[in-house]
Motif scaffolding. Structure first.
Motif, PDB file in Angstrom:
ATOM      1  N   LEU A 161       0.844  -1.211   0.000  1.00 34.42           N
ATOM      2  CA  LEU A 161       0.000   0.000   0.000  1.00 34.42           C
ATOM      3  C   LEU A 161       0.869   1.247   0.000  1.00 34.42           C
ATOM      4  O   LEU A 161       0.565   2.250  -0.644  1.00 34.42           O
ATOM      5  CB  LEU A 161      -0.928   0.000   1.220  1.00 34.42           C
ATOM      6  N   ALA A 162       2.004   1.176   0.738  1.00 37.67           N
ATOM      7  CA  ALA A 162       2.888   2.355   0.778  1.00 37.67           C
ATOM      8  C   ALA A 162       3.476   2.631  -0.603  1.00 37.67           C
ATOM      9  O   ALA A 162       3.651   3.788  -0.994  1.00 37.67           O
ATOM     10  CB  ALA A 162       4.000   2.130   1.810  1.00 37.67           C
ATOM     11  N   TYR A 163       3.738   1.561  -1.384  1.00 41.01           N
ATOM     12  CA  TYR A 163       4.232   1.782  -2.758  1.00 41.01           C
ATOM     13  C   TYR A 163       3.120   2.344  -3.644  1.00 41.01           C
ATOM     14  O   TYR A 163       3.351   3.185  -4.519  1.00 41.01           O
ATOM     15  CB  TYR A 163       4.795   0.484  -3.351  1.00 41.01           C
ATOM     16  N   MET A 164       1.891   1.904  -3.407  1.00 42.09           N
ATOM     17  CA  MET A 164       0.765   2.467  -4.176  1.00 42.09           C
ATOM     18  C   MET A 164       0.635   3.959  -3.864  1.00 42.09           C
ATOM     19  O   MET A 164       0.501   4.789  -4.765  1.00 42.09           O
ATOM     20  CB  MET A 164      -0.528   1.733  -3.821  1.00 42.09           C
ATOM     21  N   ALA A 165       0.717   4.300  -2.590  1.00 37.83           N
ATOM     22  CA  ALA A 165       0.609   5.713  -2.186  1.00 37.83           C
ATOM     23  C   ALA A 165       1.779   6.509  -2.759  1.00 37.83           C
ATOM     24  O   ALA A 165       1.618   7.620  -3.270  1.00 37.83           O
ATOM     25  CB  ALA A 165       0.592   5.800  -0.655  1.00 37.83           C
ATOM     26  N   ALA A 166       2.971   5.892  -2.738  1.00 38.50           N
ATOM     27  CA  ALA A 166       4.165   6.587  -3.252  1.00 38.50           C
ATOM     28  C   ALA A 166       4.062   6.801  -4.758  1.00 38.50           C
ATOM     29  O   ALA A 166       4.580   7.787  -5.296  1.00 38.50           O
ATOM     30  CB  ALA A 166       5.423   5.789  -2.904  1.00 38.50           C
ATOM     31  N   THR A 167       3.383   5.895  -5.451  1.00 32.68           N
ATOM     32  CA  THR A 167       3.192   6.063  -6.909  1.00 32.68           C
ATOM     33  C   THR A 167       2.338   7.293  -7.178  1.00 32.68           C
ATOM     34  O   THR A 167       2.622   8.085  -8.076  1.00 32.68           O
ATOM     35  CB  THR A 167       2.550   4.795  -7.500  1.00 32.68           C
ATOM     36  N   LEU A 168       1.327   7.508  -6.354  1.00 31.43           N
ATOM     37  CA  LEU A 168       0.528   8.730  -6.498  1.00 31.43           C
ATOM     38  C   LEU A 168       1.369   9.948  -6.125  1.00 31.43           C
ATOM     39  O   LEU A 168       1.348  10.980  -6.783  1.00 31.43           O
ATOM     40  CB  LEU A 168      -0.717   8.669  -5.612  1.00 31.43           C
TER      41      LEU A 168
ATOM     42  N   PRO B 220       2.417  14.599  -1.822  1.00 34.31           N
ATOM     43  CA  PRO B 220       2.904  14.738  -3.196  1.00 34.31           C
ATOM     44  C   PRO B 220       4.373  15.179  -3.266  1.00 34.31           C
ATOM     45  O   PRO B 220       4.795  16.094  -2.573  1.00 34.31           O
ATOM     46  CB  PRO B 220       1.965  15.811  -3.787  1.00 34.31           C
ATOM     47  N   GLY B 221       5.136  14.391  -4.057  1.00 35.02           N
ATOM     48  CA  GLY B 221       6.553  14.736  -4.262  1.00 35.02           C
ATOM     49  C   GLY B 221       7.437  14.399  -3.084  1.00 35.02           C
ATOM     50  O   GLY B 221       8.635  14.689  -3.112  1.00 35.02           O
ATOM     51  N   ARG B 222       6.850  13.704  -2.029  1.00 36.68           N
ATOM     52  CA  ARG B 222       7.714  13.468  -0.847  1.00 36.68           C
ATOM     53  C   ARG B 222       7.633  12.021  -0.367  1.00 36.68           C
ATOM     54  O   ARG B 222       8.600  11.289  -0.394  1.00 36.68           O
ATOM     55  CB  ARG B 222       7.333  14.452   0.254  1.00 36.68           C
ATOM     56  N   PHE B 223       6.416  11.557   0.063  1.00 33.10           N
ATOM     57  CA  PHE B 223       6.306  10.207   0.622  1.00 33.10           C
ATOM     58  C   PHE B 223       4.963   9.561   0.270  1.00 33.10           C
ATOM     59  O   PHE B 223       3.978  10.245   0.021  1.00 33.10           O
ATOM     60  CB  PHE B 223       6.350  10.248   2.165  1.00 33.10           C
ATOM     61  N   GLY B 224       4.987   8.211   0.334  1.00 33.28           N
ATOM     62  CA  GLY B 224       3.752   7.435   0.409  1.00 33.28           C
ATOM     63  C   GLY B 224       3.771   6.747   1.766  1.00 33.28           C
ATOM     64  O   GLY B 224       4.812   6.220   2.170  1.00 33.28           O
ATOM     65  N   ILE B 225       2.635   6.789   2.479  1.00 28.08           N
ATOM     66  CA  ILE B 225       2.564   6.215   3.830  1.00 28.08           C
ATOM     67  C   ILE B 225       1.427   5.204   3.866  1.00 28.08           C
ATOM     68  O   ILE B 225       0.390   5.399   3.218  1.00 28.08           O
ATOM     69  CB  ILE B 225       2.282   7.326   4.875  1.00 28.08           C
ATOM     70  N   ALA B 226       1.642   4.104   4.604  1.00 27.90           N
ATOM     71  CA  ALA B 226       0.552   3.126   4.794  1.00 27.90           C
ATOM     72  C   ALA B 226       0.631   2.560   6.200  1.00 27.90           C
ATOM     73  O   ALA B 226       1.720   2.372   6.743  1.00 27.90           O
ATOM     74  CB  ALA B 226       0.660   2.009   3.762  1.00 27.90           C
TER      75      ALA B 226
END
Ligand SMILES: NC(=O)CC[C@H](N)C(=O)O
Length: 607
Positions: free
Chosen positions: A202-209, A268-274
């Motif tokens: 999920l964190a990679y999905m969030a990071a993709t956004l 945006p432009g920084r992290f994806g968190i899950a």
């Protein structure tokens, strides 16, 4: 040594491990089998590094977290206008399973509540629901970065008890929001909610956004860039359902929760968190998931409305051609003239991702110093990207200053650099765009040549052969012998002197007067200027090292007079006086070493 973020997550996990408020979702019976104590936390950076703690690899079902991703697919498939006629983007303030439809059109208020999500899934591209399912499965896999599977027991459990969602689907069919057979696409919705993911996934999905739609680990694009902002907007206003207002107020990150116990947040432009913790509050959001995001936002200062970026960071050192002269060593009047005027070459070192706020500051500084400036050099070595809006502003200031006779050129930009695209787009067909030099020395030398032209004589400054850097160290006797074996060639403005791709013919050109542009062909067609050469400089010299094909074109920008040496004549001279060839090749090697060092620094800066 443990990375500071990893240590922080370890401590955060320990702080939350004891919190046991909330209940497992039970309206989907299979979800009651989760371990209520599971707790995983993951953060992914923009270059794809994941920091994880606790049960971050434990698989569970994605549930409603699938909704923003499927909404992105539908936007890509149908376009924003067509989608807005079917599903709104307004927060409903109601629970996720409420039947919040527009009173007249029956359109669901937003794509994050079940009604909106069920409609969205039915609107995906695909002539059959099987084809639509393939679309969902492969796109989610791109967001995750590997193939995904469905938890069949959770899927069956929801499909056999999802009566409310069936009623919603028939209502949507009734209003014509769902065009096809509603039950078939509802099964796709149940399946998408039962896709198995881990907290890390999920964190990679969030990071993709967060990374503009590109998976930061695989580099694969999962969503067209123009839809990322739309998806994040509905996550920010509707992602946490009837907790969305408090969420934005306290945490300030686009987010999405799911009754499987997952929560994602996107900076945006920084992290994806899950976060994964199955105990839910009354609104269906993970209790520890919300608390973990609240603390990360506070402790890392990530609330999107608290961002403090200083646009002045886009501009580093500002200095002049007097501080950093070119490596050419002018003599006589030229030297005196440059000493008196080189300060009128202004050199600006730009930094980071150039956006409108940073470029507004750069342009303001440039206009503030224009009165005392003959030409500007923008050193792009530390620039990591240029937003199109910022490129347009740079193009406009270049055109404004060019009209005043004050050119703006770029230096330390490799001819394949990605930043050339937005700059080229900004100038469009209006003109050739920025003159770009691969290293500073060429850029400064070009500016010096302009100053030398202003030496009060209309005659183009001529630089004798003796001042050519390639012949440095030649004795008068060597010069005389070399000169006697050279010819003079004249070219008019616009003449193509050499053509990229042509077989080398052994000629080396020493410019005595006039200026030429060196152009390289671009993969996508057209040419990019990489240098402008003036009196005292040479081109075609790589033929001395056995190069058999010209790698660049050379076009005369004015009337040009060159002294020309043929490589065969050099061999003949070397028989008489070996020093002639040895010294010339030594000078060439020294020049290439300096250029190679510049290129190495440039590549290192990109790493
Ligand atoms: N908030 C949720 O995760 C709800 C998803 C679930 N599949 C439902 O439709 O009810």
């Amino acid at each position: 040594m443990q990375a500071p973020i990893a240590a922080y997550l370890q401590a955060l996990h320990a702080q939350l491990a004891g919190a046991n408020a909330g209940e497992l979702a039970s309206y989907i019976p299979e979800l009651t089998k989760a371990n209520p104590d599971w707790l995983g936390i993951s953060i992914v950076t923009m270059d794809g590094v994941a920091y994880s703690v606790g049960d971050a690899e434990q698989l569970f079902t994605i549930q409603s977290i699938s909704k923003p991703f499927v909404y992105g697919m539908a936007l890509a498939d149908r376009g924003q206008q067509a989608m807005s006629e079917k599903v709104g983007v307004e927060p409903s303030g109601d629970a996720f399973n409420s039947i919040s439809l527009h009173p007249q059109t029956g359109a669901p208020l937003n794509p994050m509540i079940n009604a909106g999500a069920i409609a969205t899934t039915s609107l995906l591209a695909g002539r059959t629901t099987e084809a639509q399912w393939q679309r969902i499965e492969s796109s989610i896999a791109t967001f995750v970065g590997h193939p995904v599977t469905v938890d069949e027991s959770v899927y069956q459990s929801e499909s056999s008890t999802g009566h409310r969602n069936r009623a919603i689907a028939w209502m949507l069919k009734n209003f014509g929001i769902i065009e096809g057979e509603p039950m078939a696409s509802l099964e796709n919705y149940f399946r998408q909610c039962a896709i198995e993911v881990s907290c890390r996934d999920l964190a990679y999905m969030a990071a993709t956004l967060a990374n503009g739609g590109v998976n930061p680990l695989t580099g694969q694009r999962a969503l067209p860039a123009e839809h990322v902002g739309q998806v994040l907007s509905v996550m920010a206003t509707c992602g946490m359902y009837d907790f969305a207002g408090s969420w934005l107020y306290e945490v300030g990150m686009p987010a999405k929760s799911g009754v499987g116990g997952g929560v994602i947040a996107v900076i945006p432009g920084r992290f994806g968190i899950a976060i994964f913790s199955p105990r839910l509050d009354a609104k269906g959001n993970s209790v520890r998931g919300i608390e973990a995001c609240r603390r990360i936002s506070r402790d890392f200062g990530l609330h999107m409305f608290q961002q403090v970026r200083d646009p002045r960071q886009a501009l580093g050192r500002v200095y002049t051609g007097a501080d950093a002269a070119s490596r050419r060593k002018p003599v006589g009047p030229a030297r005196a003239h440059l000493q008196a005027h080189a300060h009128r070459i202004k050199y600006l070192s730009l930094h980071g991702m150039l956006a409108v706020d940073g470029v507004e500051y750069i342009v303001r500084r440039m206009l503030g110093m224009a009165a005392d400036t003959d030409c500007f050099i923008l050193d792009m070595n530390q620039v990591t990207g240029v937003a199109d809006s910022a490129a347009l502003m740079l193009h406009q200031v270049r055109r404004t200053l060019q009209i005043e006779g004050k050119p703006v050129v770029c230096s330390r930009v490799h001819r394949r650099a990605a930043i050339l695209q937005p700059l080229a787009r900004a100038s469009g067909a209006q003109d050739r765009g920025f003159l770009v030099f691969e290293d500073n020395d060429l850029a400064v030398e070009w500016c010096e040549n302009r100053l030398l032209q202003g030496m009060g004589s209309t005659e183009e400054v001529a630089v004798p052969l003796a001042d050519s850097p390639l012949l440095a160290g030649y004795s008068p006797e060597m010069l005389k012998l070399m000169d006697s074996h050279m010819s003079t060639e004249l070219f008019g403005a616009g003449d193509t002197i050499l053509k990229a791709g042509e077989a080398g013919d052994g000629r080396v050109f020493f410019i005595e007067s006039g200026r030429v542009s060196v152009l390289v062909p671009l993969d996508e067609g057209g040419h990019q200027r990489i240098a402008s050469l003036g009196p005292g400089m040479e081109f075609g010299e790589m033929t001395l090292l056995g190069q058999t094909q010209r790698t660049a074109s050379v076009v005369a920008d004015s009337d040009v007079r060159c002294r020309v040496l043929h490589v065969n004549d050099l061999e003949a001279l070397a028989q008489q006086m070996p020093e002639i060839k040895i010294r010339l090749l030594e000078n060439l090697a020294r020049d290439l070493a300096v250029k190679l060092r510049g290129a190495t620094q440039w590549i290192a800066a990109l790493a």
